[in-house]
Design an enzyme around this catalytic site. Sequence first.
Site, short mmCIF file in Angstrom:
data_model
loop_
_atom_site.label_atom_id
_atom_site.label_comp_id
_atom_site.label_asym_id
_atom_site.label_seq_id
_atom_site.Cartn_x
_atom_site.Cartn_y
_atom_site.Cartn_z
CD GLU A 11 0.68 15.11 -27.36
OE1 GLU A 11 -0.40 14.97 -27.85
OE2 GLU A 11 0.95 14.79 -26.22
CE LYS A 17 -0.64 15.78 -22.61
NZ LYS A 17 -0.36 14.47 -23.60
CB CYS A 76 -2.78 16.47 -26.32
SG CYS A 76 -3.84 15.30 -27.08
#
Lengths: 276, 276
Positions: free
Chosen positions: B36, B101, B142
């Site tokens: 990331e 995301k 994540c």
Amino acid sequence: MVQMAVGMSKPGNIAKAVSFIKEASSAGAQIVTLPECFNAPYGTKYAEPIPGPSTQALSEAAKNNCIYVVGGSIIEKDGTKFYNTCAILGPNGEMIAKYKKIHLFDINMPGKLTFKESDILSPGNEFTMFKTPFCTIGVGICYDMRFAEMAQIYANKGCQLLLYPSEFSMTTGSKHLLLLQRVRALDNQVFVGMASPARDTEDTYVAWGHSCVVNPCLSSLNDFWMDTACFEIFSYPWLEFDGVFTPKVMEAYPLTAVRQNVKKLIKRPASVHTNL
Amino acid sequence: MVQMAVGMSKPGNIAKAVSFIKEASSAGAQIVTLPECFNAPYGTKYAEPIPGPSTQALSEAAKNNCIYVVGGSIIEKDGTKFYNTCAILGPNGEMIAKYKKIHLFDINMPGKLTFKESDILSPGNEFTMFKTPFCTIGVGICYDMRFAEMAQIYANKGCQLLLYPSEFSMTTGSKHLLLLQRVRALDNQVFVGMASPARDTEDTYVAWGHSCVVNPCLSSLNDFWMDTACFEIFSYPWLEFDGVFTPKVMEAYPLTAVRQNVKKLIKRPASVHTNL
């Protein structure tokens, strides 16, 4: 959580459970959880109806000690079918609910562990939750813990505590059990308790033991390990359910809020991109 | 998995990523995953469009090395909004897909870690899967790993591998990350890879590191630990996807079959029993 050695004598096992319920109550516990198949070795040979002798004994123990009893499980004979069933007794001795194990344990690891519970038992078809003055509790049995969706459903319905009477084996217990228990707690921001028979290395089926309660941020984990060949009893500080601990965790990790936002947002199911 | 130290220089970071892609390819890798925010420190200051300079460099690296690049993430400027986005480049250099995301990282642990990603970024609204000759891959970033339902959706749609470019902190990394990664693999019987920036204890944000790939029965876990302050590259034996390993695990633990049976069985939603 009662982690008791289960022997060949059904009356002996029941008497032991009743004695531990009393001991737990004397120690201040208000809910007691027995392990899967607490009353007899696994199998239809020892099956009985519910209500029946085993749940009758638990009912009296619950009433005599004014305590909730999550009665581990017994192999239940219901008509021509057999189930792996947990009876839940309230502090007046009444049967509040019973839960028939939904996910039957089929495993095929030749040389390590091969077992097909669905060959001899029928699965239940109903989730079971019950309310206590302390918290709302969802019940599963052992292999049910492998299925994340069950814990998700219970948490979505408002459970703060999930209880899994269990009998994990040395193979799956050592490899996966604690991992599963911890993540069910972490993912769903609930407390998760698992009660196992004591580990008896002389037995034909050796249970993993390690009964414990995990809290939603896993921090109290080490307090509740146990791995004896006899039994242990502990209680959990109920204060942590009643607006003190769990809301703090939820504030720190606002998973529910994120989930609600995401539900509103996602418009399309996953599409597969390919350049093949 | 590329675990690279991310510095202040964007061109420097991009050059480093390109160099590692080449190195991974030379070592036999066919898919490379970056962490990331591989191209710059976190924040909108370094945002750029996609396609843009960073993805253009990745595209060239993918083409030059004939390799799939799961391009970690970059902060994407799209109109007036900012996203945390992973671009996926195919071996011809084409952009196969991009993933924005969905679950933005909001955490509130005063004194330990307080962060509100949703204050500066917008969430994506689409799951992203792509096919390779080796397996079908689902992508998350994540904090997405915290949400079991995302991994479930990907697995249900046929993914065999989930890749999470990540930047877990020292707090959540040490407490929860590996637990989450392992259970996503175990619950869904998929491989789960997580690529982190290298741990740089001099940085203002110290990443947890520990990039690894976990297989569906967790057995290869220890092969893939890493915790250096520079970088490491490894490849995974693809053989295990193509009909050898995963089917064996699924045969040993027939979770999908049990799930299908349960879906047919369950007739009633959970009802709450109470004696209050």
